[in-house]
Structure formats: structure tokens, C-alpha cells
Design a protein around this motif. Structure first.
Motif, PDB file in Angstrom:
ATOM      1  N   ILE A   1       0.851  -1.188   0.000  1.00 16.70           N
ATOM      2  CA  ILE A   1       0.000   0.000   0.000  1.00 16.70           C
ATOM      3  C   ILE A   1       0.884   1.234   0.000  1.00 16.70           C
ATOM      4  CG2 ILE A   1      -1.810   1.217   1.229  1.00 16.70           C
ATOM      5  CD1 ILE A   1      -2.795  -1.315   2.311  1.00 16.70           C
ATOM      6  N   PRO A   2       0.614   2.200  -0.889  1.00 17.77           N
ATOM      7  CA  PRO A   2       1.442   3.402  -0.940  1.00 17.77           C
ATOM      8  C   PRO A   2       1.483   4.124   0.399  1.00 17.77           C
ATOM      9  CG  PRO A   2      -0.089   3.341  -2.805  1.00 17.77           C
ATOM     10  CD  PRO A   2      -0.453   2.192  -1.912  1.00 17.77           C
ATOM     11  N   ASP A   3       2.635   4.686   0.740  1.00 19.96           N
ATOM     12  CA  ASP A   3       2.789   5.412   2.002  1.00 19.96           C
ATOM     13  C   ASP A   3       1.743   6.506   2.153  1.00 19.96           C
ATOM     14  OD1 ASP A   3       5.035   3.923   2.712  1.00 19.96           O
ATOM     15  OD2 ASP A   3       6.395   5.281   1.650  1.00 19.96           O
ATOM     16  N   ALA A   4       1.450   7.183   1.062  1.00 25.25           N
ATOM     17  CA  ALA A   4       0.494   8.289   1.131  1.00 25.25           C
ATOM     18  C   ALA A   4      -0.880   7.790   1.567  1.00 25.25           C
ATOM     19  CB  ALA A   4       0.403   8.992  -0.216  1.00 25.25           C
ATOM     20  N   ALA A   5      -1.244   6.586   1.106  1.00 26.02           N
ATOM     21  CA  ALA A   5      -2.541   6.030   1.490  1.00 26.02           C
ATOM     22  C   ALA A   5      -2.521   5.585   2.959  1.00 26.02           C
ATOM     23  CB  ALA A   5      -2.883   4.852   0.583  1.00 26.02           C
ATOM     24  N   ILE A   6      -1.425   4.983   3.373  1.00 24.89           N
ATOM     25  CA  ILE A   6      -1.296   4.566   4.776  1.00 24.89           C
ATOM     26  C   ILE A   6      -1.488   5.745   5.719  1.00 24.89           C
ATOM     27  CG2 ILE A   6       0.387   3.784   6.513  1.00 24.89           C
ATOM     28  CD1 ILE A   6      -0.759   1.575   4.807  1.00 24.89           C
ATOM     29  N   ALA A   7      -0.925   6.892   5.344  1.00 25.22           N
ATOM     30  CA  ALA A   7      -1.017   8.065   6.207  1.00 25.22           C
ATOM     31  C   ALA A   7      -2.446   8.591   6.312  1.00 25.22           C
ATOM     32  CB  ALA A   7      -0.083   9.163   5.710  1.00 25.22           C
ATOM     33  N   ARG A   8      -3.299   8.229   5.345  1.00 25.52           N
ATOM     34  CA  ARG A   8      -4.697   8.687   5.416  1.00 25.52           C
ATOM     35  C   ARG A   8      -5.617   7.708   6.136  1.00 25.52           C
ATOM     36  NH1 ARG A   8      -3.370  10.734   0.193  1.00 25.52           N
ATOM     37  NH2 ARG A   8      -3.863   8.704  -0.668  1.00 25.52           N
ATOM     38  N   LEU A   9      -5.237   6.447   6.207  1.00 27.72           N
ATOM     39  CA  LEU A   9      -6.132   5.462   6.836  1.00 27.72           C
ATOM     40  C   LEU A   9      -6.487   5.824   8.282  1.00 27.72           C
ATOM     41  CD1 LEU A   9      -4.806   2.065   5.379  1.00 27.72           C
ATOM     42  CD2 LEU A   9      -6.856   3.343   4.727  1.00 27.72           C
ATOM     43  N   PRO A  10      -5.539   6.298   9.103  1.00 29.30           N
ATOM     44  CA  PRO A  10      -5.928   6.670  10.469  1.00 29.30           C
ATOM     45  C   PRO A  10      -6.993   7.759  10.501  1.00 29.30           C
ATOM     46  CG  PRO A  10      -3.547   6.483  10.324  1.00 29.30           C
ATOM     47  CD  PRO A  10      -4.076   6.383   8.906  1.00 29.30           C
ATOM     48  N   ILE A  11      -6.973   8.644   9.533  1.00 29.71           N
ATOM     49  CA  ILE A  11      -7.975   9.718   9.485  1.00 29.71           C
ATOM     50  C   ILE A  11      -9.337   9.151   9.141  1.00 29.71           C
ATOM     51  CG2 ILE A  11      -8.512  11.957   8.451  1.00 29.71           C
ATOM     52  CD1 ILE A  11      -5.792  12.478   8.882  1.00 29.71           C
ATOM     53  N   TYR A  12      -9.369   8.271   8.150  1.00 36.39           N
ATOM     54  CA  TYR A  12     -10.639   7.630   7.817  1.00 36.39           C
ATOM     55  C   TYR A  12     -11.167   6.881   9.034  1.00 36.39           C
ATOM     56  CZ  TYR A  12      -9.110   8.323   2.932  1.00 36.39           C
ATOM     57  OH  TYR A  12      -8.674   8.839   1.733  1.00 36.39           O
ATOM     58  N   LEU A  13     -10.260   6.199   9.725  1.00 30.62           N
ATOM     59  CA  LEU A  13     -10.665   5.398  10.883  1.00 30.62           C
ATOM     60  C   LEU A  13     -11.322   6.254  11.949  1.00 30.62           C
ATOM     61  CD1 LEU A  13     -10.678   2.725  12.394  1.00 30.62           C
ATOM     62  CD2 LEU A  13      -8.332   3.206  13.157  1.00 30.62           C
ATOM     63  N   GLN A  14     -10.697   7.392  12.214  1.00 29.77           N
ATOM     64  CA  GLN A  14     -11.234   8.333  13.192  1.00 29.77           C
ATOM     65  C   GLN A  14     -12.654   8.757  12.807  1.00 29.77           C
ATOM     66  OE1 GLN A  14      -9.865  12.589  12.797  1.00 29.77           O
ATOM     67  NE2 GLN A  14      -8.298  11.730  14.114  1.00 29.77           N
ATOM     68  N   ILE A  15     -12.841   9.080  11.551  1.00 24.96           N
ATOM     69  CA  ILE A  15     -14.148   9.535  11.078  1.00 24.96           C
ATOM     70  C   ILE A  15     -15.167   8.401  11.163  1.00 24.96           C
ATOM     71  CG2 ILE A  15     -15.420  10.312   9.035  1.00 24.96           C
ATOM     72  CD1 ILE A  15     -12.781  11.776   8.229  1.00 24.96           C
ATOM     73  N   LEU A  16     -14.758   7.192  10.757  1.00 24.48           N
ATOM     74  CA  LEU A  16     -15.680   6.061  10.809  1.00 24.48           C
ATOM     75  C   LEU A  16     -16.056   5.738  12.254  1.00 24.48           C
ATOM     76  CD1 LEU A  16     -14.319   3.724   8.010  1.00 24.48           C
ATOM     77  CD2 LEU A  16     -16.109   5.463   7.902  1.00 24.48           C
ATOM     78  N   ASN A  17     -15.099   5.871  13.169  1.00 26.78           N
ATOM     79  CA  ASN A  17     -15.436   5.658  14.584  1.00 26.78           C
ATOM     80  C   ASN A  17     -16.500   6.647  15.031  1.00 26.78           C
ATOM     81  OD1 ASN A  17     -13.875   3.401  15.315  1.00 26.78           O
ATOM     82  ND2 ASN A  17     -12.037   4.665  15.570  1.00 26.78           N
ATOM     83  N   ASN A  18     -16.380   7.890  14.587  1.00 25.45           N
ATOM     84  CA  ASN A  18     -17.411   8.873  14.919  1.00 25.45           C
ATOM     85  C   ASN A  18     -18.757   8.486  14.313  1.00 25.45           C
ATOM     86  OD1 ASN A  18     -15.585  10.411  16.314  1.00 25.45           O
ATOM     87  ND2 ASN A  18     -15.251  11.873  14.651  1.00 25.45           N
ATOM     88  N   LEU A  19     -18.735   8.035  13.073  1.00 24.80           N
ATOM     89  CA  LEU A  19     -19.992   7.625  12.436  1.00 24.80           C
ATOM     90  C   LEU A  19     -20.616   6.465  13.208  1.00 24.80           C
ATOM     91  CD1 LEU A  19     -19.189   7.775   8.606  1.00 24.80           C
ATOM     92  CD2 LEU A  19     -20.461   9.418   9.989  1.00 24.80           C
ATOM     93  N   ALA A  20     -19.781   5.501  13.579  1.00 30.51           N
ATOM     94  CA  ALA A  20     -20.300   4.344  14.324  1.00 30.51           C
ATOM     95  C   ALA A  20     -20.921   4.801  15.638  1.00 30.51           C
ATOM     96  CB  ALA A  20     -19.174   3.342  14.587  1.00 30.51           C
ATOM     97  N   ALA A  21     -20.286   5.779  16.273  1.00 34.30           N
ATOM     98  CA  ALA A  21     -20.790   6.261  17.566  1.00 34.30           C
ATOM     99  C   ALA A  21     -22.143   6.937  17.415  1.00 34.30           C
ATOM    100  CB  ALA A  21     -19.790   7.233  18.182  1.00 34.30           C
ATOM    101  N   THR A  22     -22.454   7.427  16.212  1.00 41.27           N
ATOM    102  CA  THR A  22     -23.766   8.043  16.000  1.00 41.27           C
ATOM    103  C   THR A  22     -24.670   7.101  15.213  1.00 41.27           C
ATOM    104  OG1 THR A  22     -22.814   9.182  14.093  1.00 41.27           O
ATOM    105  CG2 THR A  22     -22.951  10.412  16.139  1.00 41.27           C
ATOM    106  N   ASN A  23     -24.329   5.811  15.262  1.00 38.00           N
ATOM    107  CA  ASN A  23     -25.180   4.769  14.688  1.00 38.00           C
ATOM    108  C   ASN A  23     -25.412   4.853  13.188  1.00 38.00           C
ATOM    109  OD1 ASN A  23     -25.692   3.394  17.190  1.00 38.00           O
ATOM    110  ND2 ASN A  23     -26.877   5.225  17.734  1.00 38.00           N
ATOM    111  N   VAL A  24     -24.454   5.414  12.491  1.00 30.46           N
ATOM    112  CA  VAL A  24     -24.521   5.370  11.035  1.00 30.46           C
ATOM    113  C   VAL A  24     -24.054   3.992  10.596  1.00 30.46           C
ATOM    114  CG1 VAL A  24     -23.603   6.330   8.887  1.00 30.46           C
ATOM    115  CG2 VAL A  24     -24.112   7.841  10.819  1.00 30.46           C
ATOM    116  N   LEU A  25     -24.769   3.353   9.683  1.00 31.22           N
ATOM    117  CA  LEU A  25     -24.435   1.988   9.287  1.00 31.22           C
ATOM    118  C   LEU A  25     -23.608   1.924   8.017  1.00 31.22           C
ATOM    119  CD1 LEU A  25     -27.829   0.178   9.993  1.00 31.22           C
ATOM    120  CD2 LEU A  25     -25.817   0.386  11.470  1.00 31.22           C
ATOM    121  N   ARG A  26     -23.918   2.830   7.087  1.00 30.71           N
ATOM    122  CA  ARG A  26     -23.261   2.789   5.779  1.00 30.71           C
ATOM    123  C   ARG A  26     -22.768   4.173   5.381  1.00 30.71           C
ATOM    124  NH1 ARG A  26     -26.881  -1.233   3.868  1.00 30.71           N
ATOM    125  NH2 ARG A  26     -28.451   0.319   3.347  1.00 30.71           N
TER     126      ARG A  26
END
Lengths: 230, 230
Positions: A9-34
Motif C-alpha cells: 500500500i502506498p505510504d500516502a494512502a497509509i497516512a490517510r487510513l488513520p484519518i478515515y478510521l477516526q471519522i468512521l469511529n465517529n460515524l459508528a458512535a452516532t449509529n450510522v451503518l453505511r
DNA sequence: GATTGTGAACGAGTTCACAGCC
DNA sequence: GGCTGTGAACTCGTTCACAATC
């Protein structure tokens, strides 16, 4: 793409995955499914094609016409980033910053427990800071072995940072988060990421100056999250 | 390349100039007068061609067969980065981190005096921390105007970070250093850089895991200094 | 002889645009 | 009809290699 052969996986993409993860955790916390790539892109401040390409490096986990499942993607990102387990951290340098980090919840809550803190100053050794006692830098090897430490954090003065890095590497550490404003000399088998506020401010200063000089028609800086890795 | 028409320097090069500057300051402190691109490259952990290209964006300030003059290059880098003047900073969020930063010498010593700190918590407003009194977030506009503030630093909780950013932007700030682990929504005319320890640790975690999985034959991560700008 | 400055070649990363699938 | 996944085009960044200069 299969799971067996580890994808590159390109380094540039790896550096963005933690950001996506943070956002998805927030979505999960507000019960967003998709979510769709458009939605995540808007939340992450990037474009949708980039989101799709980044997520595609994990495997084909979306559904065409529908989108991605929040909890499933959280799982996949955590797996890829190596967050299915905890990584123990040792802090070198028991000054203001080092002690603050040792206390800081954010480490433990994200799966990075601080299991030790050391210093080379006899005045600081033996002091206690939030359930940890400051050890001697000479004990690093033992601490790393006994506590199965994976990551070293350097919060020493810049003068002491290189010898701190040498000690960590000698103790077998291969990942370093460096807060001292120096470029560490390390073998290429060691990952280093640098956090330097001075550098950040100076970068902002450049774009701020551009804005002022050109009557505020400046296009602004790139938005990435970063520090430095080697 | 002339000086009149402002050169467009690549973002990647801008992000390295502060590192070169730091190294050159060290060289100057040890009375080194000249350096070659090879020497600086070794100290900065990059390759010599990159150093030459980066420095060439500033103008042709080297001498073929000889090298570059330390003090002259320091001057040129500072000019380019906008470091010939001070940039005033205001901190939003008077928690642990905010207060620590307000006290922190590194800001002032690098030309970024903290001239104000504000919070929205009535319990914190009025407290004094190292010659600054915590103000109300509502006073931001006045502080920014009266103290000629250029840069805002966000050290609030992640829940409060977006409204802190909105308040800063409303007060006329166009450069933000954000320590809250959220992606701020800001107009593209504002530069944002993010410092997020969680993100850094998770990136290290990825490369650490790779190393373990593949029997420690991993090529390691890239070394850059960074956080995030928009 | 040494070292810069820089076009040209190369490689990484981003975006486009559309086929493929629900 | 909507959204993903991905080759292909493009843009940005890095490195090479060598002419220019001291």
C-alpha cells in the motif's frame, strides 16, 4: 487482491487510513451503518476517487450501488494498520512533555499503553508520574525486553535526542516517535516519525506571508496529517 | 529566476526548508562557514540532488566548486519562509496542552510569541498562566485585532475544535495549527496543519506490523516532517 | 578538481472517466 | 440509477547526469 500475499500500500494512502478510521469511529458512535465514498471524502476533506482508491488497497469491501459498511470497514482498516493488538510504548525524557505524554489518556485509549519512562538525569530518576516511576536510561534494554515494548517516544532536549535514539535502537526498538527538533541518524530498518511544532509554524508562516504579499489571493497549503517517518 | 515575481515553490520543498534551517543554525552555532549539498544532505537524511533543487528554488545562492555560505543561506531561507518578522499566536483551549504551549519557550524563541489564550469554560476564564490571563472565546475578535494575531492554535477537545476553528476564521485568522484529532472544515483560503499523535502512532504501527509479519525485512516508512495543511 | 544548477528521465500519487455490479 | 473499482491520463515530486562555473 488476496489477503495472503501482503499488498504493497502506498505510504500516502497509509497516512490517510488513520484519518478515515477516526471519522468512521465517529460515524459508528452516532449509529450510522453505511457510507459512500462521497460522504467520507467530504468528511475527510479529500476527493471521492482518492477515498475509493485508498479503500481498494484494503480489498474490495464496498458494494456497488450501495456503499461501504461502517463497522466492517473499521475492522478492515484496523487490521491493515496493525491495530488489532496493543503496542507498548516507552518514553525517553522525563521533562514536561515526557511526563505529560505518560499521563495522557490518548495513548492508552488508542491502544498504545505507556509502560515505561526513563531519563538520564539522576534528579529525575525515581520520581513518580501517574503510576510510572522514572527509570534510568541504562535500564532501557531490560524494560524493552520485559515489557515487550515496540515503540519509543523521544522527548529529550535536542542535544540528547540522538543518544536517546541510539539507546532505543540498541535495545531493539524499530519504531520511534521523535519530538526533539533534530534529524535523527538511524538505520533504514527503523521507522522514525517527527513531530516538530517549530517546523509546522514555519510552514504556516510561509503560506501566511504569501497571502499577505499577494493581497490574499493565495491558494493555501496542502492538508495532510503528518510528522515525519524515515 | 528573479526575486520580483514570487516563485512558486513546491509544497514538498517548503516543508523541508525549516529542517535545513534548523541544521544550518546548528552549523552556524559551531562556527561552520560553508557547506556543500552533500554535507547538508547527510545531516538532513535526504539526497544531495534534492538539497540542490530545494535550495535552487530560493535563487542561485551557491558557488560552483565551493558550496554555500551558512549565514547567507540562513538569511535566504528565513526570508522565503517569512521569518524576518514575528507572527503572533493565539491559543484556543486552556486545558493541559493549551497551557503547556502558552508557557513553552519554543514558540517565542522561534519567532511565534503567544499573545493570548482563550477558552469557553467559565471556570478557566480569568486564570493566569505564565503572564497570560485566559480570556473568553468571545473576545477572540478583539484579541486578534488588537494584538495583530496571525496564527491560531486549537487545543480544545475534538468536540469543540470545529467551533474553535469557526471562531478563529470569523476573527480573521487564516493559519491554524490544530491539535484536536478531527478534520476541520475550513475555506480553502485558510491554511490548516494538523498534529495528531494518534495518527502518528497508527502509522508507525502499520510499519511495525509489516516488519513483524515479514520477518523484519521491511523497507521502513518515508521520513518527512509533517502534520497537515489544507 | 570540486560543486552547483538544472533540463530530462523517472517514479509516486492523484484524478478522471467509465465499465461493472447492485 | 447509484456507487464502487480500477485502468489510463495526468500532475507532482525525486533522482539522474552533465554542462557551467569557480
Amino acid at each position: 487482491m488476496t489477503q495472503l500475499q501482503r499488498r504493497k500500500i502506498p505510504d500516502a494512502a497509509i497516512a490517510r487510513l488513520p484519518i478515515y478510521l477516526q471519522i468512521l469511529n465517529n460515524l459508528a458512535a452516532t449509529n450510522v451503518l453505511r457510507f459512500s465514498s462521497d460522504e467520507l471524502a467530504a468528511l475527510a476533506g479529500v476527493n471521492a476517487a482518492k477515498v475509493r482508491k485508498d479503500l481498494s488497497y484494503l480489498g474490495s469491501y464496498g458494494t456497488r450501488g450501495v456503499g461501504y459498511e461502517v463497522t466492517y470497514l473499521i475492522h478492515q482498516i484496523k487490521r491493515e494498520l496493525g491495530l488489532m493488538r496493543e503496542w507498548n510504548v516507552v518514553v525517553v525524557g522525563a521533562g514536561n512533555l515526557g511526563c505529560a505524554l505518560a499521563k495522557f489518556d490518548g495513548f492508552l485509549s488508542r491502544g498504545f499503553p505507556v509502560v515505561g519512562i526513563v531519563d538520564n538525569d539522576p534528579k529525575k530518576i525515581g520520581r513518580t508520574t501517574s503510576s510510572l516511576t522514572v527509570g534510568d536510561v541504562g535500564d532501557l534494554k531490560n524494560i524493552v525486553r520485559d515489557e515487550k515494548v515496540n515503540i519509543g517516544v523521544i522527548t529529550t532536549s535536542s542535544a540528547a535526542a540522538q543518544s536517546a535514539a541510539d539507546a532505543l535502537i540498541d535495545a531493539g526498538i524499530t519504531s520511534i516517535l521523535n519530538f526533539a527538533p533534530v534529524v535523527l541518524a538511524t538505520p533504514s530498518s527503523v521507522s522514525v516519525r517527527n513531530v516538530d511544532l517549530g517546523v509546522e509554524l514555519q510552514i504556516l508562516s510561509y503560506y501566511e506571508q504569501m497571502r499577505i504579499e499577494s493581497g490574499s489571493k493565495v491558494q493555501s497549503a496542502p492538508q495532510l496529517n503528518s510528522v515525519g517517518a524515515r
